[in-house]
Design a protein around this motif. Structure first.
Motif, PDB file in Angstrom:
ATOM      1  N   TYR A 194       7.625  13.317  47.235  1.00 41.84           N
ATOM      2  CA  TYR A 194       6.715  12.540  47.475  1.00 41.84           C
ATOM      3  C   TYR A 194       6.724  11.481  48.550  1.00 41.84           C
ATOM      4  O   TYR A 194       5.884  10.411  48.761  1.00 41.84           O
TER       5      TYR A 194
ATOM      6  N   ARG B 108       3.400  12.706  25.345  1.00 47.97           N
ATOM      7  CA  ARG B 108       2.916  13.080  26.658  1.00 47.97           C
ATOM      8  C   ARG B 108       1.348  12.811  26.638  1.00 47.97           C
ATOM      9  O   ARG B 108       0.657  12.369  27.233  1.00 47.97           O
TER      10      ARG B 108
ATOM     11  N   LYS C 174      -0.804  10.118  28.474  1.00 50.01           N
ATOM     12  CA  LYS C 174      -1.922  10.370  29.627  1.00 50.01           C
ATOM     13  C   LYS C 174      -3.106   9.991  29.349  1.00 50.01           C
ATOM     14  O   LYS C 174      -4.000   9.553  30.208  1.00 50.01           O
TER      15      LYS C 174
ATOM     16  N   ASP D  51      -5.157   6.966  31.457  1.00 48.00           N
ATOM     17  CA  ASP D  51      -6.526   7.188  32.226  1.00 48.00           C
ATOM     18  C   ASP D  51      -7.559   6.240  31.451  1.00 48.00           C
ATOM     19  O   ASP D  51      -8.338   5.620  32.349  1.00 48.00           O
TER      20      ASP D  51
ATOM     21  N   ALA E  21      -3.473   7.394  37.607  1.00 50.98           N
ATOM     22  CA  ALA E  21      -3.396   8.705  37.517  1.00 50.98           C
ATOM     23  C   ALA E  21      -1.900   9.045  36.844  1.00 50.98           C
ATOM     24  O   ALA E  21      -0.894   8.615  37.426  1.00 50.98           O
ATOM     25  N   CYS E  22      -1.919   9.898  35.952  1.00 47.90           N
ATOM     26  CA  CYS E  22      -0.520  10.572  35.464  1.00 47.90           C
ATOM     27  C   CYS E  22      -0.299  11.789  35.509  1.00 47.90           C
ATOM     28  O   CYS E  22      -1.180  12.735  35.435  1.00 47.90           O
ATOM     29  N   GLU E  23       0.763  12.116  36.089  1.00 51.41           N
ATOM     30  CA  GLU E  23       1.330  13.657  36.590  1.00 51.41           C
ATOM     31  C   GLU E  23       2.645  13.869  35.920  1.00 51.41           C
ATOM     32  O   GLU E  23       3.495  13.176  35.991  1.00 51.41           O
TER      33      GLU E  23
ATOM     34  N   VAL F  64       5.667  15.527  36.335  1.00 48.74           N
ATOM     35  CA  VAL F  64       6.553  15.990  37.462  1.00 48.74           C
ATOM     36  C   VAL F  64       7.562  17.085  37.112  1.00 48.74           C
ATOM     37  O   VAL F  64       7.814  18.066  37.811  1.00 48.74           O
TER      38      VAL F  64
ATOM     39  N   ASP G 100       9.644  13.829  29.436  1.00 52.56           N
ATOM     40  CA  ASP G 100       8.836  14.319  30.702  1.00 52.56           C
ATOM     41  C   ASP G 100       9.195  13.163  31.733  1.00 52.56           C
ATOM     42  O   ASP G 100       9.623  11.860  31.513  1.00 52.56           O
TER      43      ASP G 100
ATOM     44  N   LEU H 292       7.510  11.234  34.373  1.00 50.75           N
ATOM     45  CA  LEU H 292       5.906  11.050  34.652  1.00 50.75           C
ATOM     46  C   LEU H 292       6.103  10.366  36.018  1.00 50.75           C
ATOM     47  O   LEU H 292       6.749   9.419  36.273  1.00 50.75           O
ATOM     48  N   ARG H 293       5.089  10.528  36.625  1.00 53.54           N
ATOM     49  CA  ARG H 293       4.499   9.806  38.049  1.00 53.54           C
ATOM     50  C   ARG H 293       3.251   9.144  37.776  1.00 53.54           C
ATOM     51  O   ARG H 293       2.217  10.085  37.581  1.00 53.54           O
TER      52      ARG H 293
ATOM     53  N   ASP I 144       0.137   7.283  39.676  1.00 51.66           N
ATOM     54  CA  ASP I 144      -0.262   6.774  40.901  1.00 51.66           C
ATOM     55  C   ASP I 144      -0.856   5.306  40.835  1.00 51.66           C
ATOM     56  O   ASP I 144      -1.988   5.348  40.067  1.00 51.66           O
TER      57      ASP I 144
END
Length: 298
Positions: free
Chosen positions: A44, A241, A245, A249, A255-257, A259, A283, A285-286, A288
């Motif tokens: 990234y 998770r 998430k 949101d 935004a949650c991804e 990774v 997890d 998590l990334r 944004d």
């Protein structure tokens, strides 16, 4: 720097000798930290040349690792004076520059400084309560911090971050001098807001939250999102998770991804731990934060 080389460097970081259960202090391993940092950079472009924060820095493994990957400036935040003293010594041992350490509390809106170190009174009672739960897999020294300049970090900071830093007093003649943020009053209450959106990337391994500390992981996450104008990397139990998430949101506006799915090797650290080690599914998590809206008015 290659992944194995980074891991080898971080293996030299001194970790807690007397971790504090009420702060859920567990060291983030060199293997875990190196993989997180390496992924953030190589997948990234979130480290090299960036302003990086290590929220709940503990011994400073993310702070040091970020500079190893050529972050422009790295700041570690923690609540525990002992952890900050350890991080400060690690930074000196690694001869790190362009770094700061800050003592603060993520759960309040001021960056406070206390003359007295955190008291361990009542730890036995908290440990006994914690032993009733099998949730012994809480993570690392994730509190907040005292402002400590190590090296001439101010000279390395970008002008916008430098102007947002809480008032400090560092000594060029003594690069290890402790600089303290303004405490109390209107200035103290505004300290966190002065750090708002000042970092490109924030790394954290927050406490999972014991029965007496429920919700602290989300408090850390919210603070990290407030600090970031780019991305937040955070470790959370895989079992949470879906909740996180949905939270990101619907409430946090980011935004949650997922990774990576990882294992957090939790060694026997406290006397109430019954097993030599426990692998906790977590997890990476990334988040944004470049378009974050929910915390814009924080």
């Amino acid at each position: 720097m290659r992944l194995k080389e980074l891991e080898g460097v971080l293996q030299q970081v001194e970790t807690f000798q007397s971790p504090k259960v009420h702060l859920e202090q567990y060291a983030t391993s060199a293997q875990l930290a190196s993989h997180i940092l390496y992924t953030a950079e190589n997948s990234y472009d979130d480290v090299c040349g960036k302003m990086v924060a290590d929220l709940g820095c503990g011994s400073g493994v993310f702070t040091i690792g970020a500079r190893c990957l050529e972050a422009a400036y790295s700041v570690g935040f923690d609540i525990d004076e002992d952890a900050l003293a350890l991080a400060s010594q690690n930074l000196l041992d690694f001869e790190m520059d362009c770094v700061d350490l800050v003592r603060c509390d993520v759960t309040v809106d001021s960056v406070e400084v206390s003359d007295a170190s955190d008291s361990d009174d009542g730890d036995d009672e908290e440990e006994e309560e914690a032993s009733d739960s099998e949730d012994d897999d809480v993570t690392g020294s994730k509190g907040d911090s005292k402002e400590t300049d190590v090296g001439d970090g101010a000279a390395c900071a970008a002008s916008e971050l430098e102007s947002a830093r809480p008032g400090t007093t560092s000594s060029a003649a003594n690069p290890t001098a402790i600089a303290t943020a303004t405490a109390g009053g209107e200035d103290g209450c505004s300290q966190w807001r002065r750090w708002k959106n000042q970092f490109d990337t924030v790394f954290l391994n927050p406490p999972f939250g014991t029965k007496a500390n429920a919700g602290i992981d989300i408090a850390f996450l919210k603070r990290a999102i407030q600090l970031s104008r780019g991305a937040v990397y955070s470790l959370h139990k895989t079992a949470t998770r879906k909740y996180i998430k949905q939270l990101s949101d619907k409430q946090l506006g980011v935004a949650c991804e997922v990774v990576a799915e990882m294992k957090f090797d939790l060694p026997k650290t406290y006397k109430f731990h019954r097993k030599k080690s426990v692998d906790v599914a977590v997890d990476l998590l990334r988040f944004d934060c470049s378009r974050s809206t929910m915390l814009a008015a924080s």
